[in-house]
Structure formats: C-alpha cells, structure tokens
Design a protein around this motif. Sequence first.
Motif, mmCIF file in Angstrom:
data_model
loop_
_atom_site.group_PDB
_atom_site.id
_atom_site.type_symbol
_atom_site.label_atom_id
_atom_site.label_comp_id
_atom_site.label_asym_id
_atom_site.label_seq_id
_atom_site.Cartn_x
_atom_site.Cartn_y
_atom_site.Cartn_z
ATOM 1 N N LEU A 24 28.246 -13.539 -6.441
ATOM 2 C CA LEU A 24 27.096 -14.396 -6.702
ATOM 3 C C LEU A 24 27.538 -15.728 -7.293
ATOM 4 C CD1 LEU A 24 24.037 -14.924 -6.901
ATOM 5 C CD2 LEU A 24 24.107 -13.805 -9.144
ATOM 6 N N THR A 25 28.429 -15.687 -8.258
ATOM 7 C CA THR A 25 28.932 -16.906 -8.890
ATOM 8 C C THR A 25 29.581 -17.807 -7.848
ATOM 9 O OG1 THR A 25 29.297 -15.724 -10.948
ATOM 10 C CG2 THR A 25 30.470 -17.804 -10.692
ATOM 11 N N ASP A 26 30.423 -17.217 -7.012
ATOM 12 C CA ASP A 26 31.116 -18.002 -5.992
ATOM 13 C C ASP A 26 30.141 -18.562 -4.966
ATOM 14 O OD1 ASP A 26 33.430 -17.387 -7.369
ATOM 15 O OD2 ASP A 26 34.076 -15.845 -5.950
ATOM 16 N N LEU A 32 26.165 -25.364 -4.602
ATOM 17 C CA LEU A 32 26.019 -26.548 -5.452
ATOM 18 C C LEU A 32 27.098 -27.607 -5.224
ATOM 19 C CD1 LEU A 32 25.103 -24.788 -8.828
ATOM 20 C CD2 LEU A 32 23.549 -26.050 -7.309
ATOM 21 N N SER A 33 28.223 -27.210 -4.624
ATOM 22 C CA SER A 33 29.387 -28.096 -4.569
ATOM 23 C C SER A 33 29.195 -29.356 -3.731
ATOM 24 C CB SER A 33 30.623 -27.332 -4.092
ATOM 25 O OG SER A 33 30.442 -26.897 -2.754
ATOM 26 N N ARG A 39 32.016 -25.809 -12.085
ATOM 27 C CA ARG A 39 33.002 -24.957 -12.751
ATOM 28 C C ARG A 39 32.437 -23.546 -12.758
ATOM 29 N NH1 ARG A 39 34.273 -28.495 -18.175
ATOM 30 N NH2 ARG A 39 34.736 -30.444 -17.084
ATOM 31 N N THR A 40 33.311 -22.558 -12.682
ATOM 32 C CA THR A 40 32.857 -21.175 -12.716
ATOM 33 C C THR A 40 33.552 -20.404 -13.827
ATOM 34 O OG1 THR A 40 34.514 -20.545 -11.065
ATOM 35 C CG2 THR A 40 32.303 -21.067 -10.243
ATOM 36 N N ALA A 41 32.836 -19.414 -14.316
ATOM 37 C CA ALA A 41 33.373 -18.495 -15.325
ATOM 38 C C ALA A 41 32.778 -17.131 -15.029
ATOM 39 C CB ALA A 41 32.986 -18.963 -16.719
ATOM 40 N N TYR A 42 33.570 -16.094 -15.226
ATOM 41 C CA TYR A 42 33.131 -14.741 -14.905
ATOM 42 C C TYR A 42 32.906 -13.886 -16.151
ATOM 43 C CZ TYR A 42 34.657 -16.552 -10.462
ATOM 44 O OH TYR A 42 34.800 -17.352 -9.361
#
Length: 137
Positions: A24-26, A32-33, A39-42
């Motif tokens: 989902l994060t990816d 959005l990119s 930026r992502t964080a898990y």
Amino acid sequence: MTVTPADVPSERPTVLIADDEAALTDSMAVWLSDYYRVRTAYTGHEALREFDPTVDVVLLDRHMPGLSGERVMEELNETDVNPCVALLTATCADDFGPELEELGFDDLLTKPISRDELLEAVSELVSASSASEPARR
C-alpha cells in the motif's frame, strides 16, 4: 475533483507516507510521485527518521508495529515544524475518541483508498500547509 499538474505548486511539495503495509505504501508513493516529492517509511521509527522541516504533508497509518501513528503524531507535535498530517486507518471514523482529535490530525483517510481520493486529499493538505498556522489548527 480531479487533480492535475496545474493544481500542484510549481515547487513540488514533499509528502511522507508511513504505513507498515509495504504494498500500500509503495502504491501510494507511485500515485503521488508525478506531483510530489515522496518519502516512504514502513515503521513509526522510520517515519521519525525520514521527517524533517522540508516535509509538507505526512500520511500516518494508525497501527504500525513498535511506534503507532498516534505516537508519531505526538512526537511531531513536539517539534517546531508543523506539517499537515492525515491519519490512515481501516477503522470506521465513528470509532475515534476525543483523544485523536486532541492530537491535531488534519484529516482522516479510511483504507482502502483510491488513487483519486488520495490525490484529492493530499492536494487539500498541501493547500492547508501553505496557509498560516492559525488558519490550519
């Protein structure tokens, strides 16, 4: 509302997505990119490491292992930086108590979220982040 490149400020705002669901994060990062620096964080700990004054919008999962989105928000509230923050949750909005409102989230996004819903929400949060502090909170 459909978000187009014309709806995004010329200097691309930075969005931090923090959710332990990697797929989902990816996916959100890809969506959005085209319009934002992403930026992502898990984990909550990664979210705090990725956060700095250049972040305009934070999307926080409510339930992350180790450090919840609520706890991350408490940490963000301790900084001098005041980004717009949306809480990501699979829980019904009716299940939230006053303690979440007190943390100062700017929006509540219910998962699953579509690409269009996400783009619209982030566009609104970016606009709010450009507003003066008293107007935001």
